[in-house]
Motif scaffolding. Structure first.
Motif, short mmCIF file in Angstrom:
data_model
loop_
_atom_site.label_atom_id
_atom_site.label_comp_id
_atom_site.label_asym_id
_atom_site.label_seq_id
_atom_site.Cartn_x
_atom_site.Cartn_y
_atom_site.Cartn_z
N ALA A 11 -24.37 25.57 -6.19
CA ALA A 11 -24.58 27.01 -6.32
C ALA A 11 -23.82 27.56 -7.52
CB ALA A 11 -24.14 27.73 -5.04
N VAL A 12 -22.56 27.15 -7.64
CA VAL A 12 -21.74 27.60 -8.78
C VAL A 12 -22.35 27.10 -10.09
CG1 VAL A 12 -19.49 27.41 -9.90
CG2 VAL A 12 -19.64 27.71 -7.41
N SER A 13 -22.79 25.85 -10.09
CA SER A 13 -23.39 25.26 -11.29
C SER A 13 -24.67 26.00 -11.69
CB SER A 13 -23.70 23.77 -11.04
OG SER A 13 -24.38 23.21 -12.14
N LEU A 14 -25.51 26.34 -10.70
CA LEU A 14 -26.76 27.02 -10.98
C LEU A 14 -26.52 28.41 -11.56
CD1 LEU A 14 -28.85 26.06 -7.82
CD2 LEU A 14 -29.27 25.29 -10.16
N ILE A 15 -25.50 29.10 -11.04
CA ILE A 15 -25.20 30.44 -11.51
C ILE A 15 -24.57 30.40 -12.90
CG2 ILE A 15 -23.85 32.53 -11.08
CD1 ILE A 15 -24.12 31.93 -8.09
N SER A 17 -24.72 28.08 -15.16
CA SER A 17 -25.65 27.57 -16.18
C SER A 17 -26.79 28.53 -16.46
CB SER A 17 -26.23 26.22 -15.73
OG SER A 17 -27.02 26.37 -14.56
N LEU A 18 -26.87 29.62 -15.67
CA LEU A 18 -27.93 30.61 -15.83
C LEU A 18 -29.31 29.95 -15.79
CD1 LEU A 18 -26.39 32.88 -18.63
CD2 LEU A 18 -26.33 33.22 -16.16
N ASP A 19 -29.50 29.10 -14.79
CA ASP A 19 -30.77 28.42 -14.62
C ASP A 19 -31.90 29.45 -14.50
OD1 ASP A 19 -33.04 27.26 -13.00
OD2 ASP A 19 -31.82 25.45 -13.17
N PRO A 20 -32.90 29.41 -15.42
CA PRO A 20 -33.97 30.42 -15.42
C PRO A 20 -34.73 30.49 -14.10
CG PRO A 20 -34.03 29.11 -17.44
CD PRO A 20 -33.06 28.44 -16.51
N ARG A 21 -34.96 29.34 -13.47
CA ARG A 21 -35.69 29.33 -12.21
C ARG A 21 -34.92 30.06 -11.12
NH1 ARG A 21 -36.63 23.97 -8.62
NH2 ARG A 21 -34.38 23.99 -8.94
N VAL A 22 -33.61 29.81 -11.07
CA VAL A 22 -32.78 30.46 -10.07
C VAL A 22 -32.66 31.96 -10.34
CG1 VAL A 22 -30.47 30.56 -9.06
CG2 VAL A 22 -31.47 28.35 -9.61
N LEU A 23 -32.49 32.31 -11.61
CA LEU A 23 -32.39 33.73 -11.96
C LEU A 23 -33.67 34.48 -11.61
CD1 LEU A 23 -30.57 33.58 -15.44
CD2 LEU A 23 -29.61 34.15 -13.20
N GLN A 24 -34.82 33.83 -11.78
CA GLN A 24 -36.09 34.43 -11.43
C GLN A 24 -36.18 34.69 -9.92
OE1 GLN A 24 -38.79 35.46 -13.21
NE2 GLN A 24 -39.80 36.08 -11.31
N ILE A 25 -35.72 33.71 -9.13
CA ILE A 25 -35.73 33.85 -7.68
C ILE A 25 -34.80 34.97 -7.25
CG2 ILE A 25 -35.11 32.71 -5.51
CD1 ILE A 25 -36.07 30.08 -6.78
N ILE A 26 -33.60 35.03 -7.84
CA ILE A 26 -32.64 36.08 -7.50
C ILE A 26 -33.20 37.45 -7.88
CG2 ILE A 26 -30.36 37.04 -8.03
CD1 ILE A 26 -29.37 34.18 -8.40
N PHE A 27 -33.77 37.54 -9.07
CA PHE A 27 -34.33 38.82 -9.54
C PHE A 27 -35.46 39.28 -8.62
CE2 PHE A 27 -37.63 41.06 -11.98
CZ PHE A 27 -36.91 42.18 -12.39
N THR A 28 -36.34 38.38 -8.26
CA THR A 28 -37.46 38.74 -7.37
C THR A 28 -36.94 39.21 -6.01
OG1 THR A 28 -38.88 37.11 -8.47
CG2 THR A 28 -39.62 37.95 -6.34
N SER A 29 -35.93 38.52 -5.49
CA SER A 29 -35.35 38.90 -4.20
C SER A 29 -34.79 40.32 -4.26
CB SER A 29 -34.23 37.93 -3.81
OG SER A 29 -34.71 36.62 -3.66
N LEU A 30 -34.02 40.61 -5.30
CA LEU A 30 -33.41 41.93 -5.43
C LEU A 30 -34.46 43.01 -5.71
CD1 LEU A 30 -30.23 41.04 -7.52
CD2 LEU A 30 -30.37 41.54 -5.07
N LEU A 203 -29.57 21.76 -2.62
CA LEU A 203 -30.15 22.93 -3.28
C LEU A 203 -30.41 24.05 -2.29
CD1 LEU A 203 -31.17 24.08 -5.95
CD2 LEU A 203 -33.39 23.00 -5.51
N ALA A 204 -30.88 23.69 -1.09
CA ALA A 204 -31.13 24.71 -0.06
C ALA A 204 -29.83 25.42 0.32
CB ALA A 204 -31.75 24.06 1.17
#
Length: 232
Positions: A11-15, A17-30, A203-204
């Protein structure tokens, strides 16, 4: 325990590293939850205030329906929205199924009864002497309502927090009407389900940690709003 530690690291690594896929999921959620919460509050707070302040024939039936809505299974709401916006449904011409718009509508329906119900209870608990005092001072109806909402602000805030908690963590309805489409309608809760089914538990768990962090951060911010004050 190893999975949890691995998930936390990921989780720390994904945040970081600003992983685009993860940022997209977070943005959509918010985006989905934030928009739904605003609409649910705009609808629920006035209705809750109205029910808490007035008496009229049939009010008990309306209140019972509201309480029923507070405990309504989200997946059933998702099914209702799915049918409504399906190709054969009454709103099928809009082509909103499997879009964030359908997800927002489902979340509004889930959060609205909670916000209205808690607001009604908070407003109904305001000292009746305050209303009499305001009327004796010549306050208008609008001024009375605003004063009562200010007095009941802690209960109204709790209603918004309850609504937010119900929809940010919801998975069944949003998956049903949104389809969990990568890059479009995938949110944190549906991403958790997808990765768990794939066996990507690290990842989950990382998505779960991010979801918990966002939920805690938003609730902490709302519960510590400037001027919120404390009821003595």
């Amino acid at each position: 325990m190893d999975l949890l530690i691995s998930g936390l690291r990921e989780a720390v690594s994904l945040i970081v590293s600003l992983d685009p896929r993860v940022l997209q999921i977070i943005f959509t959620s918010l985006q989905v939850t934030g928009t739904a919460l605003v609409f649910a509050a705009l609808l629920g707070i006035p209705l809750g205030a109205f029910l808490g302040l007035t008496s009229f024939p049939g009010k008990s039936v309306l209140v019972a329906l509201l309480y029923t809505g507070m405990g309504f299974p989200p997946v059933v709401i998702g099914l209702f929205v799915f049918i409504t916006f399906s190709s054969g449904g009454p709103m099928g011409f809009l082509s909103w199924l499997f879009t964030t718009r359908a997800m927002i509508i489902a979340q509004v329906i889930i959060a609205f009864p909670l916000i209205a119900g808690f607001t009604m209870t908070a407003v109904g608990g305001v000292d009746k002497d305050l209303i009499l005092q305001l009327k004796s001072l010549g306050a208008t109806k609008r001024q009375i309502i605003m004063a009562i909402l200010k007095e009941a602000r802690l209960g109204v805030l709790v209603s918004i927090i309850a609504g937010f908690g119900a929809i940010i963590s919801e998975v069944g309805a949003v998956m049903l009407v949104g389809g969990n489409i990568e890059g479009s309608t995938r949110v944190l809760t549906t991403a958790i389900v997808l990765e768990a089914r794939r066996g990507n538990f690290g990842l989950a768990i990382s998505f779960g940690i991010i979801l918990l962090a966002i939920t805690f951060g938003v609730n902490f911010a709302m519960s510590n709003l400037p001027g919120r004050g404390r009821r003595q």
